[in-house]
Scaffold this motif. Structure first.
Motif, PDB file in Angstrom:
ATOM      1  N   LYS A 110       0.848  -1.194   0.000  1.00  0.00           N
ATOM      2  CA  LYS A 110       0.000   0.000   0.000  1.00  0.00           C
ATOM      3  C   LYS A 110       0.894   1.259   0.000  1.00  0.00           C
ATOM      4  CE  LYS A 110      -4.032   1.977   0.503  1.00  0.00           C
ATOM      5  NZ  LYS A 110      -4.805   1.994  -0.734  1.00  0.00           N
ATOM      6  N   GLU A 111       1.955   1.188   0.808  1.00  0.00           N
ATOM      7  CA  GLU A 111       2.878   2.312   0.929  1.00  0.00           C
ATOM      8  C   GLU A 111       3.570   2.602  -0.406  1.00  0.00           C
ATOM      9  OE1 GLU A 111       2.925   3.988   3.698  1.00  0.00           O
ATOM     10  OE2 GLU A 111       4.485   5.386   3.062  1.00  0.00           O
ATOM     11  N   ARG A 112       3.873   1.520  -1.137  1.00  0.00           N
ATOM     12  CA  ARG A 112       4.553   1.686  -2.429  1.00  0.00           C
ATOM     13  C   ARG A 112       3.726   2.488  -3.419  1.00  0.00           C
ATOM     14  NH1 ARG A 112       6.213  -4.387  -3.133  1.00  0.00           N
ATOM     15  NH2 ARG A 112       7.892  -4.465  -1.615  1.00  0.00           N
ATOM     16  N   GLN A 113       2.424   2.456  -3.240  1.00  0.00           N
ATOM     17  CA  GLN A 113       1.585   3.223  -4.167  1.00  0.00           C
ATOM     18  C   GLN A 113       1.856   4.717  -4.064  1.00  0.00           C
ATOM     19  OE1 GLN A 113      -2.470   2.002  -3.523  1.00  0.00           O
ATOM     20  NE2 GLN A 113      -2.014  -0.123  -4.017  1.00  0.00           N
ATOM     21  N   SER A 114       2.423   5.147  -2.927  1.00  0.00           N
ATOM     22  CA  SER A 114       2.732   6.569  -2.807  1.00  0.00           C
ATOM     23  C   SER A 114       4.203   6.850  -3.102  1.00  0.00           C
ATOM     24  CB  SER A 114       2.360   7.068  -1.409  1.00  0.00           C
ATOM     25  OG  SER A 114       3.131   6.388  -0.453  1.00  0.00           O
ATOM     26  N   ILE A 115       4.902   5.853  -3.643  1.00  0.00           N
ATOM     27  CA  ILE A 115       6.294   6.043  -4.053  1.00  0.00           C
ATOM     28  C   ILE A 115       6.423   5.592  -5.508  1.00  0.00           C
ATOM     29  CG2 ILE A 115       8.697   5.463  -3.582  1.00  0.00           C
ATOM     30  CD1 ILE A 115       7.791   4.661  -0.736  1.00  0.00           C
ATOM     31  N   GLY A 116       6.600   6.535  -6.414  1.00  0.00           N
ATOM     32  CA  GLY A 116       6.737   6.174  -7.824  1.00  0.00           C
ATOM     33  C   GLY A 116       8.164   5.773  -8.124  1.00  0.00           C
ATOM     34  N   MET A 117       8.345   5.001  -9.182  1.00  0.00           N
ATOM     35  CA  MET A 117       9.713   4.614  -9.539  1.00  0.00           C
ATOM     36  C   MET A 117       9.872   4.598 -11.050  1.00  0.00           C
ATOM     37  SD  MET A 117      11.831   1.410  -8.006  1.00  0.00           S
ATOM     38  CE  MET A 117      13.557   1.166  -8.288  1.00  0.00           C
ATOM     39  N   ILE A 118      10.998   5.142 -11.525  1.00  0.00           N
ATOM     40  CA  ILE A 118      11.306   5.066 -12.945  1.00  0.00           C
ATOM     41  C   ILE A 118      12.640   4.355 -13.139  1.00  0.00           C
ATOM     42  CG2 ILE A 118       9.911   7.019 -13.694  1.00  0.00           C
ATOM     43  CD1 ILE A 118      12.361   8.765 -13.608  1.00  0.00           C
ATOM     44  N   PHE A 119      12.823   3.785 -14.323  1.00  0.00           N
ATOM     45  CA  PHE A 119      13.927   2.846 -14.530  1.00  0.00           C
ATOM     46  C   PHE A 119      14.776   3.202 -15.748  1.00  0.00           C
ATOM     47  CE2 PHE A 119      10.279   0.879 -12.604  1.00  0.00           C
ATOM     48  CZ  PHE A 119      10.793   0.143 -11.560  1.00  0.00           C
ATOM     49  N   GLN A 120      16.003   2.673 -15.728  1.00  0.00           N
ATOM     50  CA  GLN A 120      16.906   2.900 -16.856  1.00  0.00           C
ATOM     51  C   GLN A 120      16.316   2.355 -18.162  1.00  0.00           C
ATOM     52  OE1 GLN A 120      20.793   1.204 -16.310  1.00  0.00           O
ATOM     53  NE2 GLN A 120      21.536   1.986 -18.263  1.00  0.00           N
ATOM     54  N   HIS A 121      15.753   1.148 -18.088  1.00  0.00           N
ATOM     55  CA  HIS A 121      15.202   0.553 -19.306  1.00  0.00           C
ATOM     56  C   HIS A 121      13.685   0.693 -19.361  1.00  0.00           C
ATOM     57  CE1 HIS A 121      19.128  -0.664 -20.450  1.00  0.00           C
ATOM     58  NE2 HIS A 121      19.310  -1.269 -19.298  1.00  0.00           N
ATOM     59  N   PHE A 122      13.170   1.688 -18.717  1.00  0.00           N
ATOM     60  CA  PHE A 122      11.765   2.111 -18.769  1.00  0.00           C
ATOM     61  C   PHE A 122      10.781   1.095 -18.191  1.00  0.00           C
ATOM     62  CE2 PHE A 122      13.996   3.111 -22.873  1.00  0.00           C
ATOM     63  CZ  PHE A 122      14.584   4.265 -22.400  1.00  0.00           C
ATOM     64  N   ASN A 123      11.004  -0.202 -18.497  1.00  0.00           N
ATOM     65  CA  ASN A 123      10.156  -1.267 -17.965  1.00  0.00           C
ATOM     66  C   ASN A 123       8.664  -1.060 -18.202  1.00  0.00           C
ATOM     67  OD1 ASN A 123      12.556  -2.262 -17.136  1.00  0.00           O
ATOM     68  ND2 ASN A 123      12.230  -1.950 -14.963  1.00  0.00           N
TER      69      ASN A 123
END
Lengths: 344, 234
Positions: free
Chosen positions: A79-92
């Motif tokens: 649930k907590e992760r929903q308030s933490i966005g993440m972007i990646f080197q290979h976009f994923n």
């Protein structure tokens, strides 16, 4: 606010133990852009994944807005992760989904109704400037466009924190600049705290407020970006800063040697200046006051997110006492002076 | 040598002597083959998907329970995949008898068909899952997706071309298996070709059976290929 306290991370397998992180203590303030820089294997990726609980520390605590991650159940961490966005080197991105559907993905996981999902995704497409591409598939996009989708997707649940895992490392310099500008805009307009890891000092210089330099699982240097740039202390930091200055060392060495032959009585001096001192007529003043001649060998200006930093390499020509005086005069200005090579 | 030519000629003409063909029987046999194929393909699809998922999930998990489960499932899968189909049918006769109460007819062919094809398809599904980009899975996890959401929203859609092409290959070999099962008594076109065509010396029936089976196979291949082309946006 994110607080990392006494973090250690050790991986164990049949072959033995590997200490990925050794004692990390750090506080990241709300609303800042914080950069971790280091070579591969320094522990940056692991550290980033501790913040959204994809990895758990072997020791120590991660606290986000007074909530300690290790206290939470698996479900609560998700649930907590929903308030933490993440972007990646290979976009994923999911190749099977269109741009719009990719951006709606985290909203599906957060159980947002379909109507709201579409509305939110369209707003974000607008924000990242991909309005004409909403029905395209990732395979039809360029690298920069893919990363924009990645950013829009990371912002879908209105996160308070955005984690960036080498997000510009697979992009060309111009696209990198565009993506960095977008991140800066997001930080300012949406007040999202951004934590990024990179091995490119240029990224740190352009958008970060503070930086931590990592080497073999430790933070070896930390502070406001400008300070670290002006006075790198640790060897690794120096290497990063030097790499960013992009002074072609070999070329400069050759130029210096040539000039030394021509003017054996000259000192080679490097001057580092920043912000307001960029406007001072330092060179002419020193030359006029002390009667030395000054040869400009190399100069460059780089902009950080707040001020410009310049480097100038000059050769000071004249009698010994005059050169001594000139150096003293240089040092009286708000610049940093380093003698690279003394006259023969 | 001259005496052989007329014989060859008569064999050739026998193949096209359609007066010997009972079209009602051909139609019945075709329906039986389609029935066996479609039911077994549907069962193999679901069972194989589940088994493939189980194989994939237990293999990457490093708990002891998962490891044992993986070893057991992998062992059974390898065993059933290795037994020649014709032997598997015979081997399963007692099982089929207990399960269905009979050992002939299209239904009786199903257990053997499913037992032999599901493990094969499970392996294809597993390797399809393994090809899914780890980074995309991590992205989904970073959004807070649960294990089940990762399976339904990432693994399955992202490996769908493999899942579809895998079931196409499996379905084609199942058509072949139904023909073999037919010889043993499960009915269908294999049965027709053997009983009517071979034992009653009516090559035309065998030829017709062959042509219909080819049509079924080509249709399956066409549907599979078109499906994969449609969904694959990579």
């Amino acid at each position: 606010m994110i607080v990392l306290e006494g973090i250690k991370k050790t991986y164990e397998n049949k072959k033995g133990r590997f200490e990925a992180l050794k004692t990390i203590d750090l506080t990241i303030k709300k609303g800042e852009i914080f950069g971790f820089v280091g070579y591969s294997g320094a522990g940056k990726s692991t550290l980033l994944r501790l913040i959204n609980g994809l990895e758990l520390p072997s020791q120590g605590t991660v606290t986000i807005d007074n909530k300690e991650l290790s206290d939470l159940s698996k479900r609560a961490i998700r649930k907590e992760r929903q308030s933490i966005g993440m972007i990646f080197q290979h976009f994923n991105l999911l190749w099977s989904r269109t741009v719009l559907e990719n951006i709606m993905f985290p909203l599906e996981i957060a159980n947002v109704t379909k109507e709201k999902r579409i509305k939110k995704a369209k707003e974000l497409i607008e924000l990242v400037g991909l309005s004409d591409k909403e029905n395209a598939y990732p395979s039809q996009l360029s690298g920069g466009e893919k990363q924009r989708v990645g950013i829009a997707r990371a912002l879908a649940n209105d996160p308070k924190v955005l984690l960036s895992d080498e997000a510009t490392s697979a992009l060309d310099p111009q696209t990198t600049d565009e993506v960095l500008k977008l991140l800066e805009k997001i930080n300012k307009e949406l007040n999202v705290t951004i934590i990024l890891i990179t091995h490119e000092m240029e990224v740190v210089r352009k958008i970060c407020h503070r930086v931590a330099v990592m080497d073999s699982g430790e933070i070896v240097e930390e502070g406001p970006v400008l300070d670290v740039f002006k006075q790198p202390k640790h060897m690794v930091t120096k290497r990063f800063v030097k790499q960013d200055r992009k002074m072609d060392k070999k070329e400069m060495q050759e130029a210096m040697e040539e000039l030394q032959v021509l003017y054996p009585e000259g000192d080679m001096v490097q001057i580092l200046f920043q912000g307001s001192s960029v406007n001072l007529p330092i060179i002419t003043e020193v030359s006029r006051e002390t009667g030395v001649d000054i040869n400009i060998i190399q100069g460059s200006i780089q902009s950080t997110h707040e001020v410009s930093v310049g480097t100038l390499v000059v050769q000071v020509l004249g009698a010994r006492e005059k050169r001594q005086k000139a150096l003293e005069l240089f040092r009286s200005y708000p610049v940093e002076v380093e003698v690279l090579l003394n006259a023969k | 040598m001259p005496s052989k030519l007329p014989v060859l000629g008569s064999v050739f003409s026998d193949y096209f002597d359609f007066s010997t063909v009972s079209w009602i029987k051909v139609w019945e046999a075709t329906k039986e083959t389609l029935y066996m194929t479609s039911l077994s393909v549907a069962s193999v699809f679901f069972l194989g998907l589940l088994l493939g998922l189980l194989l994939y999930e237990t293999q990457k998990n490093d708990s002891v329970g998962a490891l044992i489960l993986y070893k057991v499932v992998a062992f059974l899968v390898n065993i059933f995949r290795s037994i020649p189909f014709i032997i598997l049918i015979v081997l399963l006769i007692p099982f089929t008898k207990t399960l269905l109460g009979k050992i002939t007819g299209p239904e009786a062919g199903l257990p053997a068909l499913i037992f032999s094809a599901a493990p094969f398809y499970a392996r294809l599904v597993e390797s399809g899952f393994r090809e899914v980009d780890r980074g995309v899975v991590e992205a989904a996890e970073s959004m807070g997706a649960s294990k089940w959401e990762v399976i339904t929203k990432v693994y399955i859609p992202e490996s769908l071309p493999n899942i579809i092409s895998g079931i196409t290959v499996t379905a084609i070999s199942l058509v072949g298996y139904t023909a073999m099962a037919g010889v043993i008594g499960a009915g269908g076109l294999g049965n027709l070709a053997y009983l009517e065509g071979f034992q009653r010396s009516r090559p035309a029936v065998t030829l017709i059976s062959t042509v219909i089976i080819l049509i079924i196979v080509f249709t399956i291949q066409f549907i599979g290929d078109t499906g994969v082309r449609k969904i694959d946006k990579r």
